[in-house]
Scaffold this active site. Sequence first.
Site, short mmCIF file in Angstrom:
data_model
loop_
_atom_site.label_atom_id
_atom_site.label_comp_id
_atom_site.label_asym_id
_atom_site.label_seq_id
_atom_site.Cartn_x
_atom_site.Cartn_y
_atom_site.Cartn_z
N GLU A 124 2.53 10.08 -21.39
CA GLU A 124 1.46 9.08 -21.29
C GLU A 124 0.22 9.54 -22.06
O GLU A 124 -0.46 8.73 -22.68
CB GLU A 124 1.11 8.86 -19.81
CG GLU A 124 2.06 7.92 -19.08
CD GLU A 124 1.79 6.47 -19.43
OE1 GLU A 124 2.30 6.01 -20.47
OE2 GLU A 124 1.08 5.79 -18.68
N ASP A 169 0.17 5.12 -13.56
CA ASP A 169 1.38 4.41 -14.00
C ASP A 169 2.62 5.29 -13.89
O ASP A 169 3.67 4.85 -13.39
CB ASP A 169 1.22 3.93 -15.46
CG ASP A 169 0.17 2.85 -15.60
OD1 ASP A 169 -0.46 2.50 -14.59
OD2 ASP A 169 -0.02 2.35 -16.73
N LEU A 221 2.44 -3.83 -17.96
CA LEU A 221 3.37 -3.59 -16.83
C LEU A 221 3.92 -2.16 -16.84
O LEU A 221 4.99 -1.89 -16.30
CB LEU A 221 4.52 -4.60 -16.87
CG LEU A 221 4.10 -6.07 -16.79
CD1 LEU A 221 5.32 -6.99 -16.70
CD2 LEU A 221 3.16 -6.33 -15.59
N GLY A 227 3.95 -2.99 -24.05
CA GLY A 227 2.51 -3.13 -24.33
C GLY A 227 1.90 -4.37 -23.72
O GLY A 227 1.07 -5.02 -24.35
N ALA A 228 2.29 -4.72 -22.49
CA ALA A 228 1.77 -5.95 -21.88
C ALA A 228 1.14 -5.70 -20.51
O ALA A 228 0.88 -6.64 -19.77
CB ALA A 228 2.90 -6.98 -21.76
N SER A 257 5.02 -0.18 -19.34
CA SER A 257 6.23 0.13 -20.13
C SER A 257 6.16 1.55 -20.67
O SER A 257 7.18 2.24 -20.75
CB SER A 257 6.40 -0.88 -21.27
OG SER A 257 5.45 -0.66 -22.29
N SER A 258 4.96 2.01 -21.02
CA SER A 258 4.86 3.37 -21.58
C SER A 258 5.19 4.40 -20.51
O SER A 258 5.83 5.42 -20.78
CB SER A 258 3.46 3.62 -22.15
OG SER A 258 2.48 3.52 -21.14
N1 LIG Z 1 11.25 0.23 -24.32
C1 LIG Z 1 10.48 1.00 -25.09
N2 LIG Z 1 11.00 1.60 -26.18
C2 LIG Z 1 10.21 2.36 -26.96
N3 LIG Z 1 8.90 2.59 -26.75
C3 LIG Z 1 8.34 2.04 -25.70
C4 LIG Z 1 9.08 1.21 -24.81
N4 LIG Z 1 8.25 0.77 -23.86
C5 LIG Z 1 7.03 1.30 -24.14
N5 LIG Z 1 7.07 2.05 -25.23
C6 LIG Z 1 5.94 2.79 -25.85
O1 LIG Z 1 4.78 2.49 -25.06
C7 LIG Z 1 3.78 1.82 -25.84
C8 LIG Z 1 3.11 0.74 -25.03
O2 LIG Z 1 2.27 1.36 -24.12
P1 LIG Z 1 0.92 0.74 -23.58
O3 LIG Z 1 0.41 1.72 -22.61
O4 LIG Z 1 0.02 0.31 -24.70
O5 LIG Z 1 1.39 -0.58 -22.81
P2 LIG Z 1 2.03 -0.74 -21.36
O6 LIG Z 1 2.38 0.61 -20.83
O7 LIG Z 1 3.12 -1.74 -21.47
O8 LIG Z 1 0.82 -1.37 -20.53
P3 LIG Z 1 -0.17 -0.67 -19.45
O9 LIG Z 1 -0.39 0.74 -19.90
O10 LIG Z 1 -1.43 -1.49 -19.51
O11 LIG Z 1 0.55 -0.82 -18.17
C9 LIG Z 1 4.53 1.27 -27.03
O12 LIG Z 1 3.64 1.20 -28.14
C10 LIG Z 1 5.63 2.31 -27.25
O13 LIG Z 1 5.12 3.40 -28.00
C1 LIG Z 2 -6.08 0.83 -17.74
C2 LIG Z 2 -5.38 1.82 -16.82
O1 LIG Z 2 -6.22 2.05 -15.70
C3 LIG Z 2 -4.09 1.26 -16.26
C4 LIG Z 2 -3.05 0.90 -17.28
O2 LIG Z 2 -1.90 0.43 -16.60
C5 LIG Z 2 -5.14 3.10 -17.59
C6 LIG Z 2 -4.75 4.26 -16.71
O3 LIG Z 2 -4.97 4.24 -15.50
O4 LIG Z 2 -4.22 5.24 -17.29
MG LIG Z 3 0.94 2.16 -20.63
#
Ligand SMILES: Nc1ncnc2c1ncn2[C@@H]1O[C@H](COP(=O)(O)OP(=O)(O)OP(=O)(O)O)[C@@H](O)[C@H]1O
Ligand SMILES: C[C@@](O)(CCO)CC(=O)[O-]
Ligand SMILES: [Mg+2]
Length: 398
Positions: A194, A205, A144, A141-142, A146-147
Amino acid sequence: MHIKECIMSAPGKAILHGEHAVVHGNVALAVSLNLRTYLRLQATSTSKVCINLPNINTFLSWDVTKLQQLLPDSGAELGNVNELDAELVRRLRDLVGVSNGTLDTRSMAILAFLYIYLSVFAGSGELPSLTVSVWSELPTGAGLGSSAAYSVCLAAALLSASGTIPSLLSDQESTARWGEVEMELINRWAFQGERIIHGNPSGVDNAVGTWGGILRYHSGKITPLNRVPMLRILLTNTKVPRSTKVLVAGVKDKMNKFPSIINPVLESVNAVSCTCEQTLSEMTNDTPTPEHYNILEELIDINQHHLNVMGVGHPALDTLCRVTLARGLHSKLTGAGGGGCGITLLRPETECSVIQNTIQDLRDCGYDCWETSVGAEGVQQHSPLAVKEEALEVLARY
Ligand SMILES: Nc1ncnc2c1ncn2[C@@H]1O[C@H](COP(=O)(O)OP(=O)(O)OP(=O)(O)O)[C@@H](O)[C@H]1O
Ligand SMILES: C[C@@](O)(CCO)CC(=O)[O-]
Ligand SMILES: [Mg+2]
């Protein structure tokens, strides 16, 4: 049912330009990172489905018979990779005990897993018992991706275990990738994951998690940028928690409230992405010059202002930009913003001491900061011998 064991990995990503605008049909440029998520799937005879997610301290299991009850009478109704099955999502929410608007990290991860598991195996008559363990080098959730890395690993492993795509490795082989058709399928199932986690993802992503490298993404069209200069980037994690789902919804609200103000901002971000792409291509065709880097830096500054206008900035990200600019370096948020991570462009002539001092300044702010390399491989299958030792060590605990 015979289940194939496997270990998969997929990379995280950084968006150079186009976050948020890409959700509304504009261009984004994104790169894969050398930080990966690893998944191990094991066949079991416990009549249970188990998931171990050590990054978010989540360890759960369900009886296969209980999950079987969630399937419609005709399993063939499931498995549509193009649309999210709202009825299945509703049943899963009841099972997990979460409401529609939940943002809970664990619930989102579990819903995404169960949704792909049930959809992929629905047509096979009987649900298999198995254990899935996922561990990531990415901060969760930062910003990068991760989801997406999580969803890509889930899709690759479950499709492979079900025999929908081939398992690639004989015992001796180390690491392998699928062909275009299988990658396309992985990408589409990851997009469903996603959708569950994000609400309204653009798909950029999961595209980077699947294909890796440096991509131009526009309304579902993925174009690999094969010839780009070597870019050096600092990644900084402000550690301010945020949710992509909330931030994406916030931009949509702003668009609805002030369409004549926000739409031109998104169009301008589109132009930033296109100008960046053009500049990168000129840098590859000719020798990169300081003027090229001046343009890249100006584009970073312009986009960061636009993202602030969209309402996805954060004081911690302002601090990142200010601290790096004091050392002559330009930064912007990456991903959904609202905290999370930012990127800082390093010029070829940037001295080592400047980089080290900048990293120290940012660490003094309480942030994590490191130099990263971009363009890592997309989703891969590994034999146990070919997995990074640290990842194998964690995954072997379950
Ligand atoms: N290693 C992991 N184990 C379990 N769940 C994960 C893991 N990595 C990501 N997730 C899931 O993805 C969610 C985070 O997704 P989110 O899209 O908010 O952030 P991100 O993907 O890190 O950032 P962004 O979408 O801006 O690149 C977490 O709440 C969790 O549900
Ligand atoms: C904020 C966003 O543009 C990028 C998240 O990494 C959302 C998306 O494209 O799905
Ligand atoms: Mg994400």
